[in-house]
Enzyme design. Sequence first.
Site, PDB file in Angstrom:
ATOM      1  CG  ASP A  67     -58.119   7.928 -21.684  1.00 11.41           C
ATOM      2  OD1 ASP A  67     -58.819   8.854 -22.125  1.00 11.41           O
ATOM      3  OD2 ASP A  67     -57.058   7.576 -22.211  1.00 11.41           O
ATOM      4  CG  ASN A 136     -46.184   4.541 -24.215  1.00 14.10           C
ATOM      5  OD1 ASN A 136     -47.202   4.769 -24.856  1.00 14.10           O
ATOM      6  ND2 ASN A 136     -46.169   4.553 -22.893  1.00 14.10           N
ATOM      7  CG  HIS A 138     -50.559   5.396 -24.374  1.00  9.48           C
ATOM      8  ND1 HIS A 138     -49.852   6.170 -23.480  1.00  9.48           N
ATOM      9  CD2 HIS A 138     -51.235   6.288 -25.141  1.00  9.48           C
ATOM     10  CE1 HIS A 138     -50.088   7.437 -23.699  1.00  9.48           C
ATOM     11  NE2 HIS A 138     -50.921   7.539 -24.696  1.00  9.48           N
ATOM     12  CD  GLU A 143     -48.896   4.400 -20.313  1.00 10.66           C
ATOM     13  OE1 GLU A 143     -48.707   4.283 -21.534  1.00 10.66           O
ATOM     14  OE2 GLU A 143     -48.596   5.432 -19.688  1.00 10.66           O
TER      15      GLU A 143
END
Length: 263
Positions: A67, A136, A138, A143
Amino acid sequence: MKIILTEDAEQAAEQVAAVILARLAAKPDLVLGLATGSTPIGVYRRLREAHARGEADFSRVRTFNLDEYLDLAPDHPQSYHHFMRVHLFEGVNVPAEHVRFPPSQGDGLLARCEAYELAIREAGGIDLQLLGIGRNGHIGFNEPTSSLASRTRIKTLTQRTLEDNARFYAPGEEQPVLASTMGIGTILDAREILLQAHGAKKASAVRAMVEGPVSAFFPASALQLHPRVTAFLDPDASRLLTLREYYGQAATYSRRLRTEGRL
Ligand code: F6R
């Protein structure tokens, strides 16, 4: 998912680096999927050290990063281009033309995301993908609610991810809200995946990834669908696992079979 309970983050880094070096020795034109963030720093240091000792040749390796933030210049200190240069590429001999990131500048982003997917396929697919995990759930910047079949695309970061990464930005400095990321489908196409998680703040994410239901609301749980994932966990990150003791025993038995040459 194979769970390796390590004594600490240093031991995890040692073991992950050893796997990468073994795969590289077996396949000099290894295709690596690379992560950034604090988690893989110890692994990258060990790869640089192995190269400096003359024990690892990266001249035929190709890399694809997971990313990158949208619109951060490659020399911006918070860009993942910069991170990778400092932590890995300046210390190993991967040719610059073998290093790829998902598109993060300019226009035509979606077409270029597709071109990134094509480039991965043309390289023969990712042999070994390194991952960290967000609190979370990811992986990459997929996400919660990312499609489990998603491919490389642009994602909006959640408030939680922005807060987790705010520590890298000076007060008042603008923090990117958008990023390009490999999709969960892209990650699951890798032949082998090594994930690391360190520290108590990852404990509930690790539990959901390993023992929770597979759900787009918790993207790392998709790794349960992959046949060759190894998660290297330090004691704080593994402390909420219900079957923690069992994972330790399973690793011992599998080591024994391997030592006996029976696998
Ligand atoms: C980084 C990435 C992220 C990180 C995750 C954990 O390329 O894809 O998913 O792996 O945010 O970050 P750290 O390692 O900083 O805790």
